[in-house]
Scaffold this active site. Structure first.
Site, mmCIF file in Angstrom:
data_model
loop_
_atom_site.group_PDB
_atom_site.id
_atom_site.type_symbol
_atom_site.label_atom_id
_atom_site.label_comp_id
_atom_site.label_asym_id
_atom_site.label_seq_id
_atom_site.Cartn_x
_atom_site.Cartn_y
_atom_site.Cartn_z
ATOM 1 N N LYS A 118 0.848 -1.194 0.000
ATOM 2 C CA LYS A 118 0.000 0.000 0.000
ATOM 3 C C LYS A 118 0.878 1.237 0.000
ATOM 4 O O LYS A 118 2.005 1.204 0.508
ATOM 5 C CB LYS A 118 -0.888 0.028 1.241
ATOM 6 C CG LYS A 118 -2.115 0.898 1.096
ATOM 7 C CD LYS A 118 -3.179 0.225 0.255
ATOM 8 C CE LYS A 118 -4.349 1.121 -0.048
ATOM 9 N NZ LYS A 118 -5.464 0.364 -0.642
ATOM 10 N N ASN A 233 -15.348 6.461 -6.587
ATOM 11 C CA ASN A 233 -15.267 5.325 -7.512
ATOM 12 C C ASN A 233 -16.128 4.164 -7.020
ATOM 13 O O ASN A 233 -16.993 3.663 -7.735
ATOM 14 C CB ASN A 233 -13.797 4.899 -7.665
ATOM 15 C CG ASN A 233 -13.666 3.644 -8.512
ATOM 16 O OD1 ASN A 233 -13.848 2.537 -8.017
ATOM 17 N ND2 ASN A 233 -13.401 3.805 -9.791
#
Ligand code: NAD
Length: 426
Positions: A118, A233
């Site tokens: 990440k 999104n």
């Protein structure tokens, strides 16, 4: 005012520290139930590598601003690490670390040949120009280029990053590498080697989980009342899919507030008016708060924004029959227990939002083989992967009498644990 802000931010950091601490607690519980030794927990409780970078960017006013960013690689026993890059003012090292662990679990849950990674940069992209964002995206890639790559660690989009940012990052990496290297990053525009279905993949995966969870609870999506927190999104595509499936989307929100209509919101209109950061409520006078939104009377609640939204303070007031976590970490562990005790079916983030990384994997495979699949093939493959994962976790939870979060951690951690053992690390 400044003192208040500092207090807010220190409280936020404490909550984020809790995200990491509580994630570790569930990992430990899952490993113990699977019979693994404590050494394995010691290995998996942290990222193998965490790089902190400083990124100087020339701003539009001519000044240089230096941003701080991170890249975490949780565990690469199974394969290269993979995970999104978040641009947000609240990014911290601890948060990035927890998010990397969750990516490892997701990869295990949908059986991908990856470990978790990440990245994040402390910034507010909503206040930056296109040119400044390009400088920051390229600067971040230059700063992390030595530890990433298509066989090492593959970034992707996350909160407030999108396909344009992925395109700049891919271009910068390709310049450094001196050849075109689309497999370095996923979530790219289709013309640069992106995959059909990637943009809506997270929401598709969440929709599949909602359908399965509703079946278990004996009701249909058609006519169900849905509340979605977040209209970016994940949230906006989800609202679209559920609306198309005949659900009544009665509430949506963004960072600035929420909209509620018990008769169902006009989703097509809202999709048309949202901006690229998932903001739409600013256009309306009659709004409610995000706190009120979560407590609306509904059948399905989907947190699809940020973490720590359902806590011990509001879990008793949640009225939904099922809660499906599209966001990473929206429900604290205390709240998970409260919801489960109240008979609410909670489908955890590491399962529900795994559709994004699944289609990112398909994108990477297509880039590596240089042969691209049509959208229906992607959808079919995603559907199979999500159904298999949902059933494995639901059945584990039922058989062992545990909640779906712990069951998901048990399913997700196993491959990484076995791979670490076979490599002789433990
Ligand atoms: P995004 O940036 O596209 O949208 C985020 C949305 O959340 C926006 O509508 C924003 O206004 C809203 N928001 C931000 N802060 C908020 C707050 N404090 N309260 C309420 N709303 C707030 O992000 P996204 O890609 O849709 O991601 C949303 C969540 O889903 C994140 O937790 C992310 O990690 C997770 N997720 C996304 C993907 C993906 O492929 N996009 C994959 C897996 C998980």
């Amino acid at each position: 005012m400044v003192a208040d802000k500092a207090a807010d931010s220190s409280q936020e950091n404490t909550e984020k520290m809790d995200v990491l601490t509580s994630t570790r607690a569930v990992v430990k519980d899952a490993l113990e139930r699977l019979g693994y030794p404590n050494e394995l927990y010691e290995l998996l409780k942290d990222s193998l590598r965490m790089l902190t970078v400083r990124i100087p960017v020339r701003m539009d006013d001519g000044s240089i601003k230096v941003f701080t960013g991170y890249r975490a690689q949780h565990n690469d026993a199974v394969g290269p690490t993979k995970g999104g890059v978040r641009f947000h003012p609240d990014v911290t090292e601890k948060e990035v670390n927890a998010l990397a662990i969750w990516m490892s679990l997701k990869a295990g849950i949908v059986d991908l040949p990856y470990g978790g990674g990440k990245g994040g940069i402390i910034c507010d992209p909503r206040e930056m120009s296109f040119r400044e964002l390009e400088g920051l995206s390229r600067g971040y890639v230059r700063a992390i280029s030595q530890i990433v790559g298509p066989t090492k660690d593959i970034p992707a989009p996350d909160v407030f990053t999108n396909s344009q940012i992925m395109a700049w990052m891919m271009d910068e990496y390709s310049r450094i590498d001196e050849f075109n290297n689309p497999g370095f990053i996923t979530g790219k525009p289709i013309v640069l080697g992106g995959s059909h279905g990637r943009e809506s993949a997270t929401a598709k995966g969440v929709t599949i989980c909602i359908e399965e969870a509703a079946k278990k609870r004996g009701f249909e999506i058609k006519g169900a009342r849905v509340v979605v927190q977040g209209f970016g999104n994940a949230g906006s595509f989800l609202a679209k899919f559920l609306h198309e499936a005949g659900a009544k989307v009665i509430g949506i929100s963004d960072a600035y507030g929420a909209l509620h209509d018990p008769d169902g919101l006009d989703i097509d209109y809202l999709l048309d008016r949202r901006d690229s950061f998932g903001t739409v409520t600013k256009l309306f006078d009659k709004t409610i708060t995000n706190e009120d939104l979560l407590e609306l009377d509904c059948d399905i609640l989907v947190p699809a924004a940020v973490q720590n939204q359902i806590t011990e303070h509001n879990a008793h007031n949640i009225k939904a029959n099922i809660v499906v976590e599209a966001a990473n970490g929206p429900t604290t562990m205390d709240a998970t227990k409260i919801l489960t005790d109240r008979g609410i079916l909670l489908v955890p983030d590491v399962l529900a939002s795994a559709g994004g990384v699944t289609v990112s994997y398909f994108e990477w495979v297509q880039n590596n083989q240089g042969y691209y699949w049509p959208e229906d093939e992607i959808e079919e493959k995603l559907y199979k992967a999500m159904i298999k994962a949902f059933n494995a976790i639901y059945n584990t939870a039922e058989t062992r009498g545990i909640d779906m979060r712990l069951a998901a951690y048990m399913v997700g951690v196993r491959k990484m644990a076995e791979a670490s053992r076979y490599r002789g690390w433990i």
